[in-house]
Design a protein around this motif. Structure first.
Motif, mmCIF file in Angstrom:
data_model
loop_
_atom_site.group_PDB
_atom_site.id
_atom_site.type_symbol
_atom_site.label_atom_id
_atom_site.label_comp_id
_atom_site.label_asym_id
_atom_site.label_seq_id
_atom_site.Cartn_x
_atom_site.Cartn_y
_atom_site.Cartn_z
ATOM 1 N N LEU A 168 0.883 -1.274 0.296
ATOM 2 C CA LEU A 168 -0.057 -0.028 0.241
ATOM 3 C C LEU A 168 1.114 1.073 -0.100
ATOM 4 O O LEU A 168 0.429 1.683 -0.717
ATOM 5 C CB LEU A 168 -1.220 -0.112 1.081
ATOM 6 C CG LEU A 168 -1.923 -1.207 0.957
ATOM 7 C CD1 LEU A 168 -2.946 -1.170 2.695
ATOM 8 C CD2 LEU A 168 -3.019 -0.967 0.105
ATOM 9 N N SER A 211 -0.233 8.151 -4.379
ATOM 10 C CA SER A 211 -1.172 8.454 -3.803
ATOM 11 C C SER A 211 -1.292 8.085 -2.401
ATOM 12 O O SER A 211 -2.170 8.710 -1.451
ATOM 13 C CB SER A 211 -2.739 8.956 -4.507
ATOM 14 O OG SER A 211 -3.027 7.142 -4.381
ATOM 15 N N PHE A 212 -1.084 7.033 -1.476
ATOM 16 C CA PHE A 212 -1.195 6.966 -0.486
ATOM 17 C C PHE A 212 -0.548 7.501 0.801
ATOM 18 O O PHE A 212 -0.387 7.709 1.825
ATOM 19 C CB PHE A 212 -1.410 5.346 -0.530
ATOM 20 C CG PHE A 212 -2.572 4.549 -0.618
ATOM 21 C CD1 PHE A 212 -3.888 5.259 -1.361
ATOM 22 C CD2 PHE A 212 -2.558 3.043 -0.332
ATOM 23 C CE1 PHE A 212 -4.882 4.404 -1.555
ATOM 24 C CE2 PHE A 212 -3.937 2.315 -0.920
ATOM 25 C CZ PHE A 212 -4.193 3.360 -1.993
ATOM 26 N N ARG A 213 0.659 7.915 0.302
ATOM 27 C CA ARG A 213 1.672 8.988 0.697
ATOM 28 C C ARG A 213 1.574 10.095 0.984
ATOM 29 O O ARG A 213 2.510 11.080 1.727
ATOM 30 C CB ARG A 213 2.689 8.348 0.103
ATOM 31 C CG ARG A 213 3.326 6.376 -0.019
ATOM 32 C CD ARG A 213 4.650 6.616 -0.197
ATOM 33 N NE ARG A 213 5.690 7.728 -1.258
ATOM 34 C CZ ARG A 213 5.409 6.513 -2.589
ATOM 35 N NH1 ARG A 213 4.609 5.479 -2.665
ATOM 36 N NH2 ARG A 213 5.605 7.120 -3.427
ATOM 37 N N SER A 245 -1.693 11.010 5.435
ATOM 38 C CA SER A 245 -1.528 10.187 4.322
ATOM 39 C C SER A 245 -2.425 9.086 5.029
ATOM 40 O O SER A 245 -2.806 8.713 6.184
ATOM 41 C CB SER A 245 -0.865 10.063 4.225
ATOM 42 O OG SER A 245 0.413 9.269 5.044
ATOM 43 N N VAL A 246 -2.746 8.378 3.588
ATOM 44 C CA VAL A 246 -3.454 7.292 3.567
ATOM 45 C C VAL A 246 -2.986 5.779 4.416
ATOM 46 O O VAL A 246 -3.786 4.757 5.338
ATOM 47 C CB VAL A 246 -4.657 6.325 2.507
ATOM 48 C CG1 VAL A 246 -4.551 5.253 2.503
ATOM 49 C CG2 VAL A 246 -5.160 7.099 1.805
ATOM 50 N N ILE A 247 -1.480 6.168 4.194
ATOM 51 C CA ILE A 247 -1.508 4.920 5.195
ATOM 52 C C ILE A 247 -0.362 4.946 6.625
ATOM 53 O O ILE A 247 -0.216 4.049 6.750
ATOM 54 C CB ILE A 247 1.225 5.068 4.224
ATOM 55 C CG1 ILE A 247 1.282 3.847 4.435
ATOM 56 C CG2 ILE A 247 1.484 6.585 5.026
ATOM 57 C CD1 ILE A 247 0.243 2.479 3.763
ATOM 58 N N TYR A 294 -3.397 3.109 7.646
ATOM 59 C CA TYR A 294 -3.555 1.516 7.373
ATOM 60 C C TYR A 294 -2.224 1.007 8.662
ATOM 61 O O TYR A 294 -2.139 0.247 8.104
ATOM 62 C CB TYR A 294 -2.701 1.954 6.406
ATOM 63 C CG TYR A 294 -4.078 1.220 5.237
ATOM 64 C CD1 TYR A 294 -4.705 -0.080 5.535
ATOM 65 C CD2 TYR A 294 -4.555 2.398 3.943
ATOM 66 C CE1 TYR A 294 -6.000 0.018 4.622
ATOM 67 C CE2 TYR A 294 -6.221 1.914 3.955
ATOM 68 C CZ TYR A 294 -6.793 0.226 3.506
ATOM 69 O OH TYR A 294 -7.739 0.721 3.510
#
Length: 257
Positions: free
Chosen positions: A47, A52-54, A64-66, A69
Motif C-alpha cells: 500500500l 497517492s497513499f503517501r 496520508s492513507v498509509i 493503515y
C-alpha cells in the motif's frame, strides 16, 4: 506428540515444558508465521508503494492513507493469530484425543491452552512492532506519540482477539468447523478493523456501529494514541467488555474432549 506434551521439565515446571514443546511446533509452521508476522508488514509495504497513499490529504486531517493503515495492519496480525492460526490447532488437539490423554499426565490440558495463548499473543505483538518499524523506516509514519496509551490499547486488543479465538475453539467440535467459523469471524473482523475502508473514513452512522465492535474500537483507540491523545475511555471500555464476555463464554463452553 503426547509424550512430548505430557512431559515435565527437570525442574518440575510442566507449563514451561509444554510452552517449550509448543514453541518448537509453532516454529515449524511457516504458514502461520508468514500470515501473522510477515503478511501485515508486506501489505503495508504494498500500500505504501502507491504514490497517492503517501500524500497528505486534508480530508483525512492532514494525514496520508498509509498513516491510517498502520494501526489497521497491526490489528490484521492479531486477527490472523486469534482467528486463523490458534483455533484449528486447539480443536485439532481435542479432535485427536491429545487433550484427553494429557489428563493422565502431570500436565493439565489447561497448560496447553495457556501455551497457545502466550505464543499467538507474542507473535501478534511481534508483528505489531514490525509493522510500526516498516511504517516509520520505509514511509516516514510517526511512531505513536502516546506510547502508554498505544500499549494499553494494543494489549487489550490482543486479549480480545485471543478470547474470541478461544470462543471459536469452544464452539467448534472439529478443526474443519473451527476453520469455517474462524473464516467467517475473520472476514467480519477485518471489515470492522478497517482493512478495506479505514474506520476513520466511514460514514458517521456506520462508524458508530463499527466502534461498538472490538476491532472497530481498537482501531480508533490506536489511532488516537498515535496522534498523541489518550485512547477514548469508551473505546477501551468496549474492548474490556468484549474480552470479559468472550472470556467467560469460552471458559464456560470449552470442552477438553
Amino acid at each position: 506428540m503426547t509424550a512430548t506434551l505430557g512431559a515435565t521439565d527437570p525442574g518440575g515446571r510442566p507449563l514451561a515444558a509444554v510452552l517449550r514443546a509448543e514453541t518448537r511446533l509453532f516454529l515449524r509452521e511457516p504458514g502461520s508465521l508468514f500470515w501473522i508476522l510477515v503478511f501485515p508488514a508486506a501489505l503495508l509495504t504494498i500500500l505504501g508503494l502507491i504514490p497517492s497513499f503517501r500524500k497528505d490529504d486534508e480530508a483525512l486531517g492532514g494525514r496520508s492513507v498509509i498513516d491510517l493503515y498502520v494501526p489497521v495492519a497491526v490489528l490484521l496480525a492479531m486477527i490472523m493469530a486469534g482467528l486463523q492460526a490458534m483455533p484449528p490447532v486447539l480443536t485439532g488437539y481435542r479432535e485427536r484425543g491429545i487433550l484427553r490423554r494429557m489428563s493422565a499426565t502431570p500436565v493439565r490440558p489447561s497448560a496447553l491452552l495457556t501455551a497457545q495463548i502466550v505464543l499467538h499473543g507474542a507473535a501478534a505483538l511481534g508483528s505489531a512492532v514490525l509493522v510500526l518499524a516498516v511504517g516509520r523506516l520505509a514511509f516516514g509514519v510517526r511512531l505513536p506519540r502516546q506510547s502508554a496509551g498505544y500499549g494499553t490499547a494494543l494489549l487489550l486488543a490482543v486479549a480480545c482477539v485471543l478470547a474470541l479465538g478461544a470462543t471459536v475453539c469452544a464452539l467448534s467440535r472439529t478443526s474443519k468447523v473451527a476453520a469455517a467459523v474462524g473464516s467467517v469471524a475473520y472476514l467480519v473482523m477485518m471489515f470492522t478493523a478497517g482493512v478495506w475502508v479505514p474506520v476513520q473514513t466511514m460514514p458517521d452512522l456506520l462508524r458508530r456501529i463499527v466502534e461498538c465492535t472490538p476491532f472497530g474500537a481498537a482501531s480508533q483507540a490506536l489511532d488516537q494514541a498515535a496522534l498523541g491523545d489518550w485512547p477514548g475511555w469508551t473505546h477501551l471500555g468496549v474492548m474490556v467488555v468484549w474480552t470479559a464476555v468472550l472470556g467467560a463464554a469460552s471458559t464456560r463452553l470449552f470442552r477438553w474432549e
